[in-house]
Design an enzyme around this catalytic site. Sequence first.
Site, PDB file in Angstrom:
ATOM      1  NE  ARG A  48      34.334  46.368  29.309  1.00 22.82           N
ATOM      2  CZ  ARG A  48      33.745  47.497  28.913  1.00 22.82           C
ATOM      3  NH1 ARG A  48      33.877  48.608  29.600  1.00 22.82           N
ATOM      4  NH2 ARG A  48      33.014  47.501  27.817  1.00 22.82           N
ATOM      5  CD  GLU A  81      29.088  33.216  39.746  1.00 23.69           C
ATOM      6  OE1 GLU A  81      28.250  32.846  40.608  1.00 23.69           O
ATOM      7  OE2 GLU A  81      28.762  33.795  38.693  1.00 23.69           O
ATOM      8  CB  SER A 112      33.340  39.129  29.271  1.00 20.61           C
ATOM      9  OG  SER A 112      32.117  39.404  28.636  1.00 20.61           O
ATOM     10  NE  ARG A 127      38.272  42.855  28.440  1.00 20.45           N
ATOM     11  CZ  ARG A 127      37.122  42.942  27.790  1.00 20.45           C
ATOM     12  NH1 ARG A 127      36.283  41.937  27.789  1.00 20.45           N
ATOM     13  NH2 ARG A 127      36.802  44.047  27.155  1.00 20.45           N
ATOM     14  CG  HIS A 159      35.394  42.572  33.152  1.00 25.96           C
ATOM     15  ND1 HIS A 159      35.968  41.495  32.514  1.00 25.96           N
ATOM     16  CD2 HIS A 159      34.654  43.197  32.213  1.00 25.96           C
ATOM     17  CE1 HIS A 159      35.593  41.483  31.245  1.00 25.96           C
ATOM     18  NE2 HIS A 159      34.803  42.493  31.030  1.00 25.96           N
ATOM     19  CG  PHE A 196      30.415  37.959  39.689  1.00 25.30           C
ATOM     20  CD1 PHE A 196      29.609  38.699  40.537  1.00 25.30           C
ATOM     21  CD2 PHE A 196      30.349  38.209  38.324  1.00 25.30           C
ATOM     22  CE1 PHE A 196      28.746  39.670  40.029  1.00 25.30           C
ATOM     23  CE2 PHE A 196      29.493  39.171  37.816  1.00 25.30           C
ATOM     24  CZ  PHE A 196      28.695  39.911  38.667  1.00 25.30           C
TER      25      PHE A 196
END
Lengths: 313, 274
Positions: free
Chosen positions: A165, A56, A35, A8, A107, A81
């Site tokens: 992550r 989203e 994030s 990421r 993630h 998501f």
Amino acid sequence: MIQKIATRDAYGQALVKLGRENPNVVVLDADLSKSTKTAGFAKEFPERFFQMGIAEADMTSTAAGLATCGKIPFISTFACFATGRNFDQLRVSIAYPHLNVKIAATHAGITVGEDGASHQSIEDVALMRVIPGMIVLSPADAADAEAAVFAAAAVEGPVYLRFGREPMPVIFPPERKLIIGKADRLKEGTEATIAATGVMTAVALEAAEILASRGRMVRVLNFSTIKPIDGEAIVAAARETGAIVTAEEHSIIGGLGSAVAEVVVKHYPVPMEFVGVQDRFGQSGKPAELMKEYGLTAEDIVAAVERAIARKR
Amino acid sequence: MTDQERAALTDRARRIRGHIIKMLAAAGSGHPGGSLSAVEILTFLYFRRMRYDPKNPQWPDRDRFVLSKGHAAPVLYATLAEAGFFPVETLTTLRRFGSILQGHPDMKKTPGVEMSTGSLGQGLSAANGMALAGKLDKKDYRVYVLLGDGEIEEGQIWEAAMTAVHYKLDNLTAFLDYNHLQIDGRIEEVKSNTDPVGRFRSFGWHVLEVDGHDFAALERAVDEAQATKGKPTMIVAHTVKGKGVSFMENQVGWHGTAPKPEEAQKALAELGLA
Ligand SMILES: Cc1ncc(C[n+]2csc(CCOP(=O)(O)OP(=O)(O)O)c2C)c(N)n1
Ligand SMILES: [Mg+2]
């Protein structure tokens, strides 16, 4: 020792580089830019970054609209998501008209760790793979992640990018080029093949070392592209090594294992074993604890290889 | 708008209604009610307001229209054919195998269709994306989008309603086809989906109410939308589902049933087109 970097983080850095090269790149995020690491792009190109809030579905269809006007939107949120809250929007707004939107999900998988099952996406590859025309990329380290971003931008149409992550061991050199649809032969061997993707490629290499120390030489294939799958590499592996073990940080249903099996069954049936999350949800814990609990360690791969070899005729 | 101009629009709308009836009868399936209720809105936009070039459908500076309530594809196809995007004769291929006119709008198959829709609730977001791109590229094109009053039960509409306000999309004008019917009954019976005017206003939109079958009223509203800066405008258009065909008007059963040949004949006779 070279510093470990999460895919990421590599994504975030690659996005900024890409943004400097290509003014049509725009980025959308759903309240997770720190994030997902799109915050770097937001800082350098505030006018090309769209904060969409926790919405989203809206983010996904908005990206479709931007793409119709020549933009190359990257949409980012957590993998659960990015494929689950908006599946229908991905399907109808983006994939059906084959719009040039990149779904960059971070993630992914159970190595998300402490956040638990709600945040551990083990279905995303299956969901994306089934959508007609969707390309699915699952890079194995930081250099691969950067290469994936550039490869995705260079191809017209929807691409799903799966990032993790946790910091990852280095596998590829910094100048890594990702060719969509091509697997990488990382290790030579004749007794079996481990076909791995994402986080599991490093684990597969570790397993191959253990097997080598026992005198078993296995081939290791890395699949940075899960769709379109590299059928040639799979058939060659089946023919030349006679057994295949897939390894992925994803459900064994619908992911890399299924993609490989679809090729093997049709073109060159050999014994296969599937290392991945069995039909169950994740849970809270440290990534290493979860990898153990869900059967995703090097020892698990070794055991699967032994089982596959034992089934050879 | 002069009387003559209004008469020309009225005549165009009548022809579009005729196409809708004929194409649905030929297809044997499809959605007359919500197509007929939106005829004046599309006629006004395509023949009085929007900037486009049917010979160059991808012209970057064109105004855009998104049919978010994609099941009303017949009114869009009939309007695009009248506007010259493809021959009127193509209309009767609606829903046939190999036709450019799919059951729901497909932007890759039909010239002039700006967004693939059919799954309700997504078109406002897509229109927002087009409006954002227009702002980014400093282009002066405008984006129009048509929503159904049942459609706004979808949560994504309200996500998009926030987005349009947050990004001050004054280059976007939405229409709500407020015909009070959806599939399973009246809007209010299906889900307490009331007061769209108050709801969009409370989200920060500039909201107008008009008779959705009155060209002069539509023109005043769209003029006001265009003059409104810093926020998007929602034009709540009071309409009659099935408008123009007496036996279809306000009948929930005509949402998704094609007219049989004798019913089509009757409808065309009413429209003075038989
Ligand atoms: C997401 C989704 N759910 C359900 C449907 C099926 N559907 C098609 S039209 C419709 C009713 C729409 O009502 P409204 O928005 O009021 O349209 P209109 O009255 O203008 O025809 C429904 C439920 C759909 N197309 N998309
Ligand atoms: Mg309605």
